[in-house]
Design an enzyme around this catalytic site. Structure first.
Site, short mmCIF file in Angstrom:
data_model
loop_
_atom_site.label_atom_id
_atom_site.label_comp_id
_atom_site.label_asym_id
_atom_site.label_seq_id
_atom_site.Cartn_x
_atom_site.Cartn_y
_atom_site.Cartn_z
N ARG A 1 1.01 -1.37 0.08
CA ARG A 1 0.00 -0.16 0.21
C ARG A 1 1.09 1.33 0.48
NH1 ARG A 1 -3.04 -3.46 3.90
NH2 ARG A 1 -4.74 -4.01 3.07
N LYS B 1 2.48 11.26 -11.07
CA LYS B 1 1.92 10.30 -10.78
C LYS B 1 2.60 9.31 -11.72
CE LYS B 1 -1.51 14.60 -13.50
NZ LYS B 1 -1.92 14.74 -14.15
N GLU C 1 7.55 19.12 -24.13
CA GLU C 1 7.44 19.20 -22.90
C GLU C 1 8.15 20.79 -22.70
OE1 GLU C 1 5.04 17.97 -21.58
OE2 GLU C 1 5.46 15.49 -22.38
N LYS D 1 6.81 23.51 -13.06
CA LYS D 1 6.51 22.32 -12.83
C LYS D 1 6.36 22.55 -11.15
CE LYS D 1 4.51 17.85 -13.14
NZ LYS D 1 4.56 17.06 -14.21
N GLU E 1 -5.19 18.03 -9.42
CA GLU E 1 -5.33 18.88 -10.12
C GLU E 1 -6.92 19.02 -10.05
OE1 GLU E 1 -3.46 16.28 -13.37
OE2 GLU E 1 -5.63 17.05 -14.70
N ARG F 1 -3.34 22.51 -12.17
CA ARG F 1 -2.26 21.22 -13.11
C ARG F 1 -2.84 20.86 -14.06
NH1 ARG F 1 0.57 16.28 -9.68
NH2 ARG F 1 1.73 15.74 -11.35
N ASN G 1 -1.20 19.65 -19.15
CA ASN G 1 -1.82 19.20 -20.48
C ASN G 1 -2.06 19.84 -21.58
OD1 ASN G 1 -1.28 16.17 -19.77
ND2 ASN G 1 -2.68 16.90 -17.68
N HIS H 1 -1.98 18.18 -25.37
CA HIS H 1 -2.06 16.43 -24.70
C HIS H 1 -3.24 15.79 -25.40
CE1 HIS H 1 1.56 17.39 -22.34
NE2 HIS H 1 1.61 16.14 -22.15
N HIS I 1 -2.14 13.02 -26.78
CA HIS I 1 -2.33 11.28 -26.27
C HIS I 1 -2.86 10.77 -26.99
CE1 HIS I 1 -1.87 12.23 -21.83
NE2 HIS I 1 -0.68 11.85 -22.39
N HIS J 1 5.96 10.03 -27.31
CA HIS J 1 4.59 10.41 -26.44
C HIS J 1 5.40 12.20 -26.97
CE1 HIS J 1 2.34 12.17 -23.39
NE2 HIS J 1 3.34 12.75 -22.98
P1 NAD Z 1 10.99 6.27 -22.28
O1 NAD Z 1 10.82 5.80 -20.27
O2 NAD Z 1 10.24 5.41 -23.13
O3 NAD Z 1 12.82 5.96 -22.51
C1 NAD Z 1 12.75 7.15 -23.97
C2 NAD Z 1 14.05 6.06 -24.36
O4 NAD Z 1 15.07 6.25 -24.31
C3 NAD Z 1 13.71 4.04 -24.14
O5 NAD Z 1 14.20 3.40 -25.29
C4 NAD Z 1 15.20 4.13 -22.94
O6 NAD Z 1 15.65 3.07 -23.55
C5 NAD Z 1 16.02 5.19 -23.34
N1 NAD Z 1 16.92 6.53 -22.56
C6 NAD Z 1 16.27 6.77 -21.43
N2 NAD Z 1 17.00 7.62 -21.16
C7 NAD Z 1 18.42 7.49 -21.98
C8 NAD Z 1 20.09 7.99 -21.71
N3 NAD Z 1 20.21 8.54 -21.10
N4 NAD Z 1 21.11 7.14 -22.68
C9 NAD Z 1 19.83 6.29 -23.44
N5 NAD Z 1 19.17 5.77 -23.61
C10 NAD Z 1 18.42 6.57 -23.06
O7 NAD Z 1 10.28 7.38 -22.77
P2 NAD Z 1 10.13 8.91 -21.85
O8 NAD Z 1 10.63 9.58 -23.34
O9 NAD Z 1 11.27 8.51 -21.21
O10 NAD Z 1 9.27 9.13 -21.37
C11 NAD Z 1 7.67 9.14 -21.65
C12 NAD Z 1 6.76 9.07 -21.06
O11 NAD Z 1 6.28 8.74 -20.10
C13 NAD Z 1 5.53 8.50 -21.14
O12 NAD Z 1 4.42 6.87 -21.39
C14 NAD Z 1 4.55 8.93 -21.25
O13 NAD Z 1 3.02 8.71 -21.11
C15 NAD Z 1 5.38 9.43 -19.38
N6 NAD Z 1 4.72 10.82 -18.58
C16 NAD Z 1 4.42 11.08 -17.55
C17 NAD Z 1 4.79 12.30 -16.77
C18 NAD Z 1 4.04 12.02 -15.21
O14 NAD Z 1 3.94 13.01 -15.10
N7 NAD Z 1 4.62 10.63 -15.22
C19 NAD Z 1 4.01 13.09 -17.30
C20 NAD Z 1 4.56 12.97 -19.38
C21 NAD Z 1 5.03 11.81 -19.87
N1 GLY Z 2 2.26 15.72 -16.79
C1 GLY Z 2 1.08 16.04 -16.43
C2 GLY Z 2 1.17 16.31 -14.45
O1 GLY Z 2 2.08 16.34 -14.33
O2 GLY Z 2 0.48 16.75 -14.56
#
Ligand code: NAD
Ligand code: GLY
Length: 367
Positions: free
Chosen positions: A124, A146, A188, A223, A233, A238, A242, A245, A249, A262
């Site tokens: 939990r 998130k 972003e 942020k 949110e 917040r 988006n 987005h 999305h 993304h």
């Molecule tokens: P990802 O985690 O898939 O990383 C992108 C690629 O880069 C992967 O293949 C990874 O192996 C590689 N990589 C990462 N760091 C590296 C490094 N230093 N050197 C070499 N390769 C590296 O994708 P992302 O773009 O980082 O994140 C996208 C995700 O984040 C989506 O699922 C999206 O929904 C989520 N997201 C979440 C929030 C939130 O607030 N939680 C906000 C924005 C996006």
């Molecule tokens: N990426 C949107 C949020 O964190 O609210």
């Protein structure tokens, strides 16, 4: 070496700092001491990131006297899947992690979201530390708590708010990130300028900087301020994060995860939201063009030819209906009355959306 920079995320008892420190990963052990982390740490990473940085992080954790356990998942969005959680939860249980032990996410946003949800659900909720290695994760997903996974029906439909205890951004890891992934992170960064800081947006006009430190810092500051005022949110503030987005999305989902990164889907969504802002709120056309040029200067796509296919259009419209932010089937749009300012509205008709789909099927200049 420059001193680490700390940006506080003020959330009362859940407050933490985002530490931007070149070589920060090799100092993870000391940083775990500072937050009084428990005796065991489970390192969650993807195979690519682990092969580059995993051993150094494990060595640093062990040098702090802690037991370190490590597990990887394949790289890419497909790993943000419910089916991954069961084996990861069992791994934590088999490693004997207790309530005071730590889940450490090393990787991009996929790993941060997946490991964060794992930490939110195991026992939990156990402490969680983010070590983002992609630009997108540094400026956005690692901050704000998130966490979650995707369903076939839509992105991020399962999840929890679970704030990290600490975020460690080692900017040197960007050296191994592909140019395409760096561009995706810029979507972003550009978003932050558009919603909150016009001069910052204008500073991005010539594309990616040599030194990412200052843009990471400004993005995290924006942020952190938004999240500290509207953690869950509820006020609409917040939701402004988006911007781009609502459609972004849906494009990501309709094209099939992995076709657009993304950030690439968000770039196309930002272009659409900018045009809608012109139509609904009179954002000057010159600003819309500047937004398009700024996205393009960072190597981001502005259109998705797939959207001319009627099947893809239908899939986008269905994905939009399942957007978490849709209320009663009505999507919420973030629009710009001016660069640096936002309005949240649900007064966007199906005809408006259809017009946007025609727009994003076509490159700028041809529409
Ligand atoms: P990802 O985690 O898939 O990383 C992108 C690629 O880069 C992967 O293949 C990874 O192996 C590689 N990589 C990462 N760091 C590296 C490094 N230093 N050197 C070499 N390769 C590296 O994708 P992302 O773009 O980082 O994140 C996208 C995700 O984040 C989506 O699922 C999206 O929904 C989520 N997201 C979440 C929030 C939130 O607030 N939680 C906000 C924005 C996006
Ligand atoms: N990426 C949107 C949020 O964190 O609210």
């Amino acid at each position: 070496m420059p001193a680490p920079l700390e940006i506080p995320v003020a959330l009362g008892p859940r407050s933490y700092v985002v530490r931007i420190a070149p070589k920060g990963l090799t100092m993870i052990g000391c940083q775990l001491n500072e937050i009084k982390a428990g005796p065991k740490v489970a390192l969650i990473s993807d195979e690519s990131v682990h092969s580059l940085y995993g051993e150094a992080v494990l060595a640093s954790i062990r040098s702090s006297g802690r037991e370190a356990y490590s597990i990887t998942v394949p790289p890419g969005e497909a790993s943000k899947d419910l089916a991954r959680l069961g084996p990861l939860l069992s791994f934590l249980a088999r490693s004997g992690l207790g309530r005071k032990d730590t889940v450490l996410a090393l990787g991009g946003g996929v790993i941060g979201d997946l490991a964060g949800f794992l930490a939110a659900s195991y026992l939990r909720g156990v402490p969680f530390v983010q070590a983002p290695t992609s630009l997108l994760a540094m400026v956005d997903s690692s901050v704000g708590g998130k966490t979650g996974v995707n369903l076939p029906e839509g992105k991020n439909l399962v999840g929890a708010f679970h704030q990290p205890r600490l975020v460690v951004i080692d900017t040197e890891t960007l050296a191994t990130l592909t140019p395409r992934e760096r561009s995706a992170g810029m979507a972003e960064v550009i978003k932050y300028g558009l919603i909150a800081d016009a001069p910052f947006f204008r500073s991005l006009r010539h594309g990616m900087p040599e030194d990412f430190g200052p843009i990471i810092r400004r993005s995290v500051e924006i942020k952190a301020e938004v999240v500290s005022k509207d953690e869950f949110e509820t006020t609409g503030l917040r939701a402004t994060l988006n911007f781009g987005h609502t459609l972004g999305h849906a494009i990501e989902n309709a094209a099939g995860y992995g076709v657009f990164l993304h950030g690439e889907a968000i770039s196309i969504g930002i272009r659409a939201a900018a045009h809608l802002s012109h139509k609904k709120l009179g954002l000057p056309l010159a600003d819309v063009r500047e937004i398009e040029a700024t996205l393009a200067a960072s190597g981001l796509p502005l259109h998705a030819p797939q959207v001319s296919d009627p099947l893809t259009r239908t899939k986008i419209l269905s994905a939009m209906k399942l957007d978490k932010k849709a209320e009663g089937g009505v999507n919420r749009w973030i629009l710009l009355p001016a660069i640096g300012q936002t309005v949240v509205t649900d007064h966007v008709s199906l005809d408006d959306v259809e017009a946007l789909l025609s727009l994003i099927a076509t490159p700028p200049g041809q529409f």
